[in-house]
Design a protein around this motif. Structure first.
Motif, PDB file in Angstrom:
ATOM      1  N   THR A 176      61.576  27.035   0.312  1.00 15.82           N
ATOM      2  CA  THR A 176      60.731  25.938   0.788  1.00 15.82           C
ATOM      3  C   THR A 176      59.489  26.493   1.467  1.00 15.82           C
ATOM      4  N   ASN A 177      58.550  25.625   1.777  1.00 22.15           N
ATOM      5  CA  ASN A 177      57.293  26.041   2.393  1.00 22.15           C
ATOM      6  C   ASN A 177      57.539  26.831   3.674  1.00 22.15           C
ATOM      7  N   ASP A 178      56.921  27.987   3.767  1.00 27.12           N
ATOM      8  CA  ASP A 178      57.072  28.845   4.944  1.00 27.12           C
ATOM      9  C   ASP A 178      55.996  28.474   5.957  1.00 27.12           C
ATOM     10  N   MET A 179      56.285  27.463   6.752  1.00 25.78           N
ATOM     11  CA  MET A 179      55.304  26.977   7.721  1.00 25.78           C
ATOM     12  C   MET A 179      55.137  27.957   8.881  1.00 25.78           C
ATOM     13  N   THR A 180      56.175  28.723   9.177  1.00 24.18           N
ATOM     14  CA  THR A 180      56.076  29.715  10.253  1.00 24.18           C
ATOM     15  C   THR A 180      55.071  30.798   9.893  1.00 24.18           C
ATOM     16  N   LEU A 181      55.166  31.306   8.654  1.00 21.91           N
ATOM     17  CA  LEU A 181      54.223  32.328   8.207  1.00 21.91           C
ATOM     18  C   LEU A 181      52.813  31.760   8.124  1.00 21.91           C
ATOM     19  N   LEU A 182      52.681  30.533   7.647  1.00 17.48           N
ATOM     20  CA  LEU A 182      51.363  29.886   7.577  1.00 17.48           C
ATOM     21  C   LEU A 182      50.744  29.788   8.964  1.00 17.48           C
ATOM     22  N   GLU A 183      51.547  29.415   9.943  1.00 17.02           N
ATOM     23  CA  GLU A 183      51.043  29.292  11.309  1.00 17.02           C
ATOM     24  C   GLU A 183      50.618  30.649  11.861  1.00 17.02           C
ATOM     25  N   GLN A 184      51.345  31.691  11.494  1.00 14.99           N
ATOM     26  CA  GLN A 184      51.034  33.025  11.992  1.00 14.99           C
ATOM     27  C   GLN A 184      49.741  33.571  11.406  1.00 14.99           C
ATOM     28  N   THR A 185      49.511  33.328  10.125  1.00 13.64           N
ATOM     29  CA  THR A 185      48.377  33.959   9.437  1.00 13.64           C
ATOM     30  C   THR A 185      47.192  33.022   9.217  1.00 13.64           C
ATOM     31  N   ASN A 186      47.451  31.711   9.172  1.00 15.30           N
ATOM     32  CA  ASN A 186      46.438  30.717   8.808  1.00 15.30           C
ATOM     33  C   ASN A 186      45.825  31.022   7.442  1.00 15.30           C
ATOM     34  N   ILE A 187      46.620  31.611   6.553  1.00 11.57           N
ATOM     35  CA  ILE A 187      46.212  31.845   5.167  1.00 11.57           C
ATOM     36  C   ILE A 187      47.017  30.893   4.295  1.00 11.57           C
ATOM     37  N   GLY A 188      46.350  29.957   3.644  1.00 13.54           N
ATOM     38  CA  GLY A 188      47.028  28.878   2.936  1.00 13.54           C
ATOM     39  C   GLY A 188      48.077  29.334   1.951  1.00 13.54           C
ATOM     40  N   ARG A 189      47.784  30.403   1.203  1.00 10.72           N
ATOM     41  CA  ARG A 189      48.707  30.841   0.160  1.00 10.72           C
ATOM     42  C   ARG A 189      49.982  31.468   0.716  1.00 10.72           C
ATOM     43  N   ASP A 190      49.957  31.820   2.014  1.00 13.16           N
ATOM     44  CA  ASP A 190      51.166  32.385   2.624  1.00 13.16           C
ATOM     45  C   ASP A 190      52.291  31.363   2.744  1.00 13.16           C
ATOM     46  N   ILE A 191      51.980  30.092   2.562  1.00 16.57           N
ATOM     47  CA  ILE A 191      53.027  29.067   2.586  1.00 16.57           C
ATOM     48  C   ILE A 191      54.056  29.316   1.486  1.00 16.57           C
TER      49      ILE A 191
END
Length: 498
Positions: free
Chosen positions: A393-408
């Motif tokens: 599922t979408n990795d919102m924790t990683l997205l929040e850490q990096t603010n790089i959209g594709r990291d989701i």
């Protein structure tokens, strides 16, 4: 309509797309062990996403400091070579650019035009020696908003504007220069020496810049790709061109290259399931390139430009259908995809929706298995992304850490998470579907597609072997029929999930 499958250096079996460290939590040796154990008999080939130094740059390895060096945290070239003894390997040749942190570019910043690497990089002045006019600037095709140039200070109070098609940390290479050609040739040779069988030409469409053109997939770009492909073929490797573009352009590109991606397939499958209407997908499969690699998800987002209208020409979907498609993804993901898409999260590519394919389908195991079945029955060699294989599922924790959209959609997994994921009912069904696709010789034969509205039939026939997938979205009917030497087997997709 019927089509014969296109021949390839690669086996016509399912392939895996993965980062080494993000799937295994470790190195290339651990990936090799995984492929021979938990993933045995699943993948004939593996697309190794950038494993060069460093894997954790500003663009997850697509901004290499040294393209010829394996990141020591993953292993060395010998480990890649060993992996390639049992699996056909694909590697990225990052054609368009290299890192601003590379030794070569640092030498340019230190020594300016006296640097032996000055000709390796492309400046605005090389393409526009008389200056860039407003009209010329408007002609340049852009994958992101803003300027495609970045100014850097040089010695003696001089400066130069370098082409930076994607980000200021990715300096475009002058592939027409002698040193630029030597750079790419050196990488090809190292690939061939270490069991790489297919090369993904990353961002190849932007590699050639010419004043007065779009600087994207111009005639000279095809010449460059042709030359690079011939060089790869001589070394026993095939090339895959990564191009997001208008669908008719994609058809024309496919006529001139070894392999292309079918990037129209992922959004069209979503549209079909969302609207209970296969008409647009059926239309595409009657004209789509057959020398292709199929995907649903990758390390990037879900492309939209590939199905839309362009310059007044109609697309595979209308603008309203595309708006509805994107909005449905946002709704199904509980708004998470909206937080990762467009200008919301420092995205390079604004024409993609960042979301796992599983979340785009509202985490529906049945809907997702339908989508995979359609992919496997569509013409082309199927690739499966590691996150998609495991229904992550979408990795919102990683997205929040990096603010790089594709990291989701680029999760880091460990052994415990991997073991848990493999036990999911969907993943077990997915693995069964992969083994079916790999074992049936019908997929080396002739393809046909029939249907209308909520029903579609995708069929393959090869001498005494036939494979047929029939789906009716309104009746929730989805059956695979396999025939070998007159004996038939029926497989209900819903029962695979039981």
């Amino acid at each position: 309509m019927q089509f014969k499958i296109y021949g390839s250096f690669m086996k016509n079996n399912v392939q895996l797309i993965t980062y080494v460290d993000r799937l295994t939590g470790s190195d290339i040796s651990a990936l090799n062990t995984l492929l021979h154990n938990q993933f045995s008999d699943l993948f004939s080939g593996v697309h190794l996403l950038p494993f060069y130094f460093p894997i954790d740059g500003s663009d997850a390895g697509f901004d290499p400091i040294d393209h010829t060096q394996v990141d020591s945290r993953l292993g060395q070239w010998q480990d890649v070579k060993l992996l390639g003894e049992a699996h056909e390997l694909m590697a990225d040749l990052i054609v368009n650019h290299m890192s601003a942190q590379s030794l070569e570019f640092k030498d340019v910043l230190k020594n300016g035009k006296k640097s032996p690497f000055w000709e390796l990089f492309l400046t605005k002045g090389k393409v526009f020696p008389s200056g860039l006019t407003e009209q010329q600037q408007q002609q340049i095709y852009r994958p992101r908003p803003g300027s495609c140039f970045t100014a850097f200070d040089l010695p003696d109070n001089e400066s130069a504007e370098f082409w930076t098609t994607f980000t200021s940390n990715q300096i475009d290479i002058d592939v027409n220069s002698i040193v630029g050609r030597e750079y790419l040739s050196r990488i090809l040779t190292i690939f061939a020496q270490n069991n790489i069988k297919m090369i993904r030409l990353d961002a190849a469409g932007y590699a050639i810049k010419k004043a007065g053109t779009s600087c994207f997939m111009i005639d000279e770009t095809f010449d460059f790709i042709d030359e690079l492909t011939k060089s790869a073929n001589k070394l026993g490797m095939e090339t895959l061109v990564e191009i997001h573009s208008y669908y008719q352009t994609q058809i024309e590109i496919a006529k001139r290259v070894d392999q292309v991606y079918d990037f129209a397939l992922p959004p069209l499958i979503l549209h079909s399931i969302f609207s209970s209407n296969f008409n647009a997908l059926i239309q595409w499969l009657t004209i789509s390139p057959k020398n292709c690699i199929t995907v649903l998800d990758t390390h990037d987002g879900i492309g939209i430009i590939d199905i839309g209208p362009m310059d007044g020409k109609p697309g595979l979907l209308t603008e309203q259908q595309i708006d509805q498609l994107v909005e449905t993804i946002h709704i199904n993901s509980g708004g998470e995809s909206k937080m990762a898409t467009g200008t919301a999260a420092s995205n390079v590519d604004l024409y993609q929706v960042n979301c796992t394919y599983y979340d785009a389908l509202g985490q529906s195991d049945y809907g997702y298995l339908l989508a995979r079945a359609i992919q496997f029955f569509s013409p082309g060699i199927p690739q499966v992304y590691y996150g998609g294989l495991l229904a992550e599922t979408n990795d919102m924790t990683l997205l929040e850490q990096t603010n790089i959209g594709r990291d989701i959609n680029r999760p880091y997994l460990n052994d415990a998470q991997l073991a848990q994921a493999i036990e999911k009912p969907f993943v077990k069904a997915m693995m069964a579907l992969i083994k079916l696709r790999n074992s049936c010789s019908a997929f080396d034969g002739v393809f046909s597609v029939l249907g209308q509205g909520a029903e579609i039939t995708l069929a393959w026939e090869n001498e005494e072997s036939q494979a047929r997938l029939t789906i009716n979205l309104l009746d929730k009917y989805s059956v695979i029929e396999l025939t070998e030497r007159g004996e038939s087997t029926l497989i209900d997709l819903q029962e695979l999930l039981a």
